[in-house]
Design a protein around this motif. Sequence first.
Motif, PDB file in Angstrom:
ATOM      1  N   PHE A  99      10.397 -18.948 -18.442  1.00 26.96           N
ATOM      2  CA  PHE A  99      11.223 -18.166 -17.528  1.00 26.96           C
ATOM      3  C   PHE A  99      11.900 -17.042 -18.297  1.00 26.96           C
ATOM      4  O   PHE A  99      11.974 -17.055 -19.520  1.00 26.96           O
ATOM      5  N   ALA A 100      12.402 -16.071 -17.554  1.00 25.57           N
ATOM      6  CA  ALA A 100      13.194 -14.971 -18.118  1.00 25.57           C
ATOM      7  C   ALA A 100      14.260 -14.619 -17.088  1.00 25.57           C
ATOM      8  O   ALA A 100      14.000 -14.636 -15.883  1.00 25.57           O
ATOM      9  N   THR A 101      15.469 -14.334 -17.569  1.00 27.32           N
ATOM     10  CA  THR A 101      16.569 -13.946 -16.692  1.00 27.32           C
ATOM     11  C   THR A 101      17.218 -12.688 -17.238  1.00 27.32           C
ATOM     12  O   THR A 101      17.522 -12.613 -18.429  1.00 27.32           O
ATOM     13  N   LEU A 102      17.432 -11.721 -16.362  1.00 25.02           N
ATOM     14  CA  LEU A 102      18.067 -10.454 -16.718  1.00 25.02           C
ATOM     15  C   LEU A 102      19.152 -10.150 -15.693  1.00 25.02           C
ATOM     16  O   LEU A 102      19.033 -10.508 -14.522  1.00 25.02           O
ATOM     17  N   HIS A 103      20.204  -9.477 -16.146  1.00 27.53           N
ATOM     18  CA  HIS A 103      21.279  -9.032 -15.254  1.00 27.53           C
ATOM     19  C   HIS A 103      21.403  -7.513 -15.361  1.00 27.53           C
ATOM     20  O   HIS A 103      21.209  -6.961 -16.441  1.00 27.53           O
ATOM     21  N   PHE A 104      21.760  -6.884 -14.251  1.00 28.89           N
ATOM     22  CA  PHE A 104      22.049  -5.454 -14.300  1.00 28.89           C
ATOM     23  C   PHE A 104      23.059  -5.099 -13.223  1.00 28.89           C
ATOM     24  O   PHE A 104      23.218  -5.820 -12.241  1.00 28.89           O
ATOM     25  N   ALA A 105      23.765  -4.000 -13.449  1.00 29.57           N
ATOM     26  CA  ALA A 105      24.727  -3.506 -12.476  1.00 29.57           C
ATOM     27  C   ALA A 105      23.976  -2.627 -11.484  1.00 29.57           C
ATOM     28  O   ALA A 105      23.308  -1.670 -11.880  1.00 29.57           O
ATOM     29  N   SER A 106      24.057  -2.966 -10.223  1.00 34.49           N
ATOM     30  CA  SER A 106      23.358  -2.213  -9.184  1.00 34.49           C
ATOM     31  C   SER A 106      24.106  -0.929  -8.886  1.00 34.49           C
ATOM     32  O   SER A 106      25.325  -0.911  -8.802  1.00 34.49           O
ATOM     33  N   GLU A 107      23.374   0.125  -8.684  1.00 39.81           N
ATOM     34  CA  GLU A 107      23.982   1.407  -8.342  1.00 39.81           C
ATOM     35  C   GLU A 107      24.216   1.533  -6.841  1.00 39.81           C
ATOM     36  O   GLU A 107      24.806   2.514  -6.404  1.00 39.81           O
ATOM     37  N   LEU A 108      23.772   0.543  -6.073  1.00 36.31           N
ATOM     38  CA  LEU A 108      24.023   0.594  -4.642  1.00 36.31           C
ATOM     39  C   LEU A 108      25.511   0.422  -4.392  1.00 36.31           C
ATOM     40  O   LEU A 108      26.184  -0.353  -5.071  1.00 36.31           O
ATOM     41  N   PRO A 109      26.055   1.139  -3.436  1.00 34.84           N
ATOM     42  CA  PRO A 109      27.504   1.025  -3.178  1.00 34.84           C
ATOM     43  C   PRO A 109      27.852  -0.335  -2.586  1.00 34.84           C
ATOM     44  O   PRO A 109      27.032  -0.971  -1.933  1.00 34.84           O
ATOM     45  N   LYS A 110      29.079  -0.760  -2.834  1.00 38.80           N
ATOM     46  CA  LYS A 110      29.584  -2.014  -2.264  1.00 38.80           C
ATOM     47  C   LYS A 110      29.725  -1.857  -0.752  1.00 38.80           C
ATOM     48  O   LYS A 110      29.939  -0.766  -0.241  1.00 38.80           O
TER      49      LYS A 110
END
Length: 113
Positions: A99-110
């Motif tokens: 498995f692999a897990t990655l996190h990123f900050a989405s540029e979509l607005p809240k």
Amino acid sequence: MSRPYIKRVTMFKVPKEEDIDAVIAKYGEMRSTAQKNGAPYIFSNEASRVLNSSEERAQGFTVIAITTFDSMEDVEYYDKECAAHKKLREFIATRRTGFATLHFASELPKRKA
């Protein structure tokens, strides 16, 4: 300006066809039962088969899950304290070969409150 969502992408190498369907179904269970302080806290979650899993560039991954959180605090809770996620991890552990897990900050607005 509001903070971005945090997206978590997890890919699994699940070799058996019947296990792929079972893992995806378990994500559905987790999605409907995960709570923090007695309330749902995952903004969104989806799990599906990798469509190009037979291609070299898929590197053997057969299942992908994308989970969206409001904050890194919620991600930490998911990883360390969430009973529904723990149950999911235990189920998948015996069915995956990687498995692999990655996190990123989405540029979509809240979303607006």
